[in-house]
Each structure stands twice: as structure tokens, then as C-alpha cells.
Design an enzyme around this catalytic site. Structure first.
Site, PDB file in Angstrom:
ATOM      1  N   GLU A 155       6.030   3.425 -10.788  1.00 53.87           N
ATOM      2  CA  GLU A 155       4.697   3.702 -11.186  1.00 53.87           C
ATOM      3  C   GLU A 155       4.703   5.018 -11.899  1.00 53.87           C
ATOM      4  OE1 GLU A 155       2.038   3.838  -7.857  1.00 53.87           O
ATOM      5  OE2 GLU A 155       1.954   1.871  -7.485  1.00 53.87           O
ATOM      6  N   GLU A 208       4.185  -4.679  -6.679  1.00 53.58           N
ATOM      7  CA  GLU A 208       3.615  -4.158  -5.202  1.00 53.58           C
ATOM      8  C   GLU A 208       2.114  -4.857  -5.011  1.00 53.58           C
ATOM      9  OE1 GLU A 208       3.248  -0.162  -4.542  1.00 53.58           O
ATOM     10  OE2 GLU A 208       5.308   0.065  -5.199  1.00 53.58           O
TER      11      GLU A 208
END
Length: 487
Positions: A202, A301
Site C-alpha cells: 500500500e 487484501e
């Protein structure tokens, strides 16, 4: 199409066989394989909501070292890493038909900030052990640098204690990260059970261009050493709109959390057409780049968090049922898209994990009151329910917004004023002050007591989230016919 446990050998005719990207598929021996699995949890990259501490990993480690002393500190964390994932975990995971585990790692295992670029070989001790255990049971692994020097994002999960992602502002942080990946590539380049490398988790580059430049750079550095392993490339908020042509043998990823899987959703999920369309459109938006370039999709995720009886929510079991339904919907969407996925997460203290440290374990009993206090204060960022502190923060949010209206556009704007304020006040300032309280619970513990605390995360002492695991197992057994008929 291989969807469950990998039955294939990692070599044929003496030649090593790696997973690789071919068109829209990840393949093995030219045949498509869908990777289905989980993130291991707060293991080699600890997170506060996963194992119950406050603040950031390096802060709580420093506090524990001060309380325990070096000998006991080293003993506790070595035992924690040993117990957190062992052979019984690998065996259980494989029994569900799942075939891939994403392993988040913190750069502190490999180098020290005061001794940069000196690679710590001992940092690979447990990583090697788990990768080999997974291979024994036909499970691929993806190595994920969740925490890079300087912080590739501004959150607790990159062990960044600030609200700035300094990784993009200091070249030295990027240089060190490249060196780490060169070492990891050199070490794992011949391991066919490593599915690939996730260079950054991320990454949140407000300017976008600096991340793209870094990916170009780290790809070249890795390929000089390792030409075979897949690269799994993340962005923040699944924004790939600034990216050009995909890098070779790379999978561009998205994270796909649903607002219906967290506290305070717009409404409880009830399979309405609007809710279903919302999830389908969200996934389409997040995978637009992959579809445009006809590449594979990996949802790195996703997954709900769950309530428990102690949360003070009357209908907590019904709420959990609605969140399981969200999961079922998402898995159906991924099946239709032939997407690989990695649910977040495998093991924790009872908030989101497939299995979790049981209520009667030494660790959970020791920290029970602290965990409740932390939840009531909404001190952790992830999956928080801020109703108990809302009356304190709402006037401040209104004051800040009226005083500086430009805060509405502060990056990332999707957080809103409440997100930025709570992050600075609760998730940084307040949480840092709770670190010493957490460490105090470990004061004067003997080696035997520390062993029992660490052993709380051993598979035999963990509780299974049965409904979640049944859903995942059912998906691992989904036939091609079922997959293609998903609506």
C-alpha cells in the site's frame, strides 16, 4: 484450473519450475493457477490490532526491551515467532484447500536504522522456516515488504510513527529498500515455492510518479539477480490510473475492503441489488488497469472484521452473519473474474483472524482489560468503532473544518476530516502514551511465563473462526462450472 492446494511438484525433469504470468493468468507448467490464501498476520510485521499492543511496532519493542532486558526480550520474541506459525498451522491451512500465504515483513528484521545496508542474516531464520513448512504442505508464499525504511505510507502497518511517508522524500530510504530486495532476491531466487515478491505494501505517493519510478528501479535491481519470480505490485487505494505499460512477469494488485464489513456501515448487508451492484462496481473500478492491459488480478487484501460478545452490541452474532455474507459475495465476484486472492488475515487476538489466541490463553487473560480499554478509546486505526468518543471529536472536526476548509481536500481526501484528526490524536498521540502501559504488563515476568505468553499463539491454543473457514474451504473447492456461473 488449479484452485486448491497445489498438487504439482516444483520441478519436472530436473528443471526448476516457477509460477509465471502469461496473459491474463498466473500459470504453472503453462496451466492456469488461482492463488487463494491469506496474509499470515502480525508476525514478522506486527500490528497493534492484531496482537493487542498500542502504538507502533518499533515503539512497543523498545518499551518491552526496557522492561524485560535484552536476554528476556530476545527470548520472548524468538518464541513468539516460533509459536505464531508452525507445522500444525501449515497442515490446517492446507486442509482448507488453500494454496498461498502472503508474509508481511518489517525491514527491521533485515537491517538496523543505525547500521543501514548491513543485512542481518539471522533475520531470515523464521522466514526460511515458514516458507519451507508451507512448501512441505503444497503452499506457495509471497514475501511482502509491509514496512520499508522511511515508511512507504503513513500508517501503523508500515511501522511509521508520523503522518508523513518520508520514503518518497529521501532517496536514501529508497536505496536501502533496493538493497534489502537484492538480498532477498539473492536468497530466494532458486526457491520455486516462493510465488513472488510484493516490493511494497500500500505505497501512498501523493505525486504518483515517485512510486512508478521506484518500481521501475527495484524491478531492474531484482531482475539482475532473479529473473524468475513474479512481482506483485501494490498501490494505495488501488489507484493505478497513472501507471503505463505493465512491467514483465508482474501482477498488479488491489485491496478490496468493503464498508459493509466494518463497524458503522451505511446499513447492514442484506443482499439488496444496490449493495451487490456497489461491490461489483467497486471491484471493476479497482481492476480497470488489469483488464485494460489484459493481466492477472490478485486481490492482495480484503475481508470483514468481527464483533464479539464483549463489545456490548446486542445483535453481534447477526452482524457477523451479515459480514460473512459480504465475504461470500466478494468471493463470488473474484471467482467470476478468475482472480487470485489473499484474505486479511490468518491469526490474531480475535478481531479478524481465521484463528485467534483463545480467551483462556495466558496472553489474552493478561491483556483482557487493556484490550477492552483500547477498543473503547478507539485507539487503533483498523476497524475501529468510535461511538464512545464521537461526542469528543465531532466538535473538533467542525472547528477544524470551519477554520481551514481546505482540510476537506487533504490527501487522502477519502479519509475526511474525522479520519485525519483521529489519526493524529488517537492513533499516534494517544496510542504512543499507551505503549508504556502495555509494556508494564510484562514487567518481572520469568522466562517460563514469557514462554507461556508467546505460546498463546500456538495453533493448539487457538480458537478457529469456524464459519469463516468453512466459507474459505467451500470456495477452494469451487468447480470451474460453479465459478463461471457466478452472478
Amino acid at each position: 484450473m488449479v484452485q486448491g492446494q497445489a498438487k504439482t511438484a516444483s520441478s519436472a525433469g530436473g528443471k526448476r519450475q516457477f509460477l509465471k504470468v502469461e496473459g491474463e493468468q498466473i500459470t504453472f507448467h503453462g496451466k492456469p493457477i488461482i492463488l487463494k490464501g491469506t496474509g499470515i498476520g502480525g508476525w514478522m510485521n506486527m500490528e497493534n490490532f492484531i496482537t493487542g499492543y498500542a502504538g507502533h511496532e518499533h515503539q512497543v519493542r523498545a518499551a518491552l526491551q526496557e522492561v524485560l532486558g535484552t536476554k528476556k526480550y530476545d527470548f520472548f520474541f524468538d518464541k513468539f515467532l516460533e509459536y505464531f506459525f508452525g507445522e500444525e498451522d501449515a497442515k490446517f491451512f492446507a486442509s482448507l484447500g488453500l494454496n498461498c500465504i502472503r508474509i508481511p515483513v518489517n525491514y527491521h528484521h533485515f537491517e538496523d536504522d543505525m547500521n543501514p545496508r548491513v543485512f542481518k542474516i539471522e533475520g531470515l531464520k523464521h522466514l526460511d522456516r515458514v516458507i519451507d513448512l508451507c512448501a512441505k504442505y503444497g503452499i506457495y508464499t509471497i514475501i511482502d515488504l509491509h514496512s520499508a525504511p522511511g515508511g512507504q505510507n503513513f500508517d501503523w502497518h508500515s511501522d511509521n510513527p508520523t503522518h508523513k511517508a518520508l520514503f518518497y522524500e529521501h532517496k536514501d530510504f529508497q536505496d536501502r529498500t533496493v538493497v534489502i530486495w537484492e538480498h532477498l532476491a539473492r536468497h530466494y531466487k532458486d526457491n520455486t515455492w516462493v510465488a513472488g515478491y510484493n516490493p511494497l505494501n500500500e505505497p501512498s505517493d501523493e505525486k504518483q510518479s515517485r512510486l512508478i519510478e521506484f518500481y521501475d528501479r527495484v524491478e531492474k535491481a531484482i531482475r539482475l539477480i532473479d529473473k524468475d519470480h513474479i512481482l506483485f505490485l501494490d498501490t494505495f487505494a488501488a489507484d493505478l490510473s497513472h501507471f503505463g505499460k505493465p512491467l514483465p512477469n508482474s501482477v498488479y494488485t488491489c485491496h478490496d475492503y468493503s464498508i459493509y464489513g466494518f463497524p458503522n456501515p451505511p446499513s447492514l448487508f442484506n443482499w439488496s441489488k444496490d449493495q451487490i451492484d456497489f461491490h461489483k462496481e467497486s471491484f471493476r473500478d479497482k481492476t480497470e488497469y488489469m483488464r485494460k492491459h489484459k493481466g492477472p488480478v490478485w486481490v492482495g487484501e480484503f475481508g470483514p472484521v468481527y464483533q464479539n460478545a464483549e463489545d456490548g452490541v446486542d445483535d453481534w452474532e447477526h452482524i457477523n452473519d451479515t459480514r460473512f455474507d459480504v465475504l461470500k459475495l466478494q468471493l463470488g465476484i473474484y471467482a467470476k473474474a478468475q482472480a487470485s486472492w489473499s484474505i486479511w488475515l490468518y491469526k490474531d487476538v480475535g478481531f479478524q483472524g481465521m484463528i485467534y489466541a483463545g480467551e483462556d490463553t495466558a496472553y489474552v487473560k493478561l491483556l483482557k482489560d487493556f484490550l477492552r480499554k483500547k477498543k473503547n478509546l478507539a485507539a487503533d486505526r483498523w476497524g475501529f468503532d468510535d461511538r464512545s468518543v464521537r461526542h469528543l471529536f465531532q466538535p473538533l472536526e467542525e472547528w477544524i473544518e470551519s477554520s481551514a476548509p481546505s482540510i476537506r481536500d487533504r490527501y487522502p481526501a477519502t479519509w475526511g476530516v474525522d479520519g485525519h484528526l483521529s489519526r493524529l490524536v488517537r492513533n499516534i498521540l494517544l496510542s504512543e502514551e499507551l505503549v508504556k502501559e502495555f509494556a508494564g504488563f510484562f514487567k518481572d515476568k520469568t522466562l517460563d511465563e514469557l514462554d507461556q505468553l508467546a505460546k498463546s499463539f500456538e495453533f493448539a491454543q487457538c480458537t478457529q473462526r469456524t464459519t469463516l473457514n468453512e466459507i474459505l474451504k467451500a470456495d477452494s473447492l469451487r468447480s470451474d462450472k460453479e465459478r463461471l456461473s457466478e452472478k
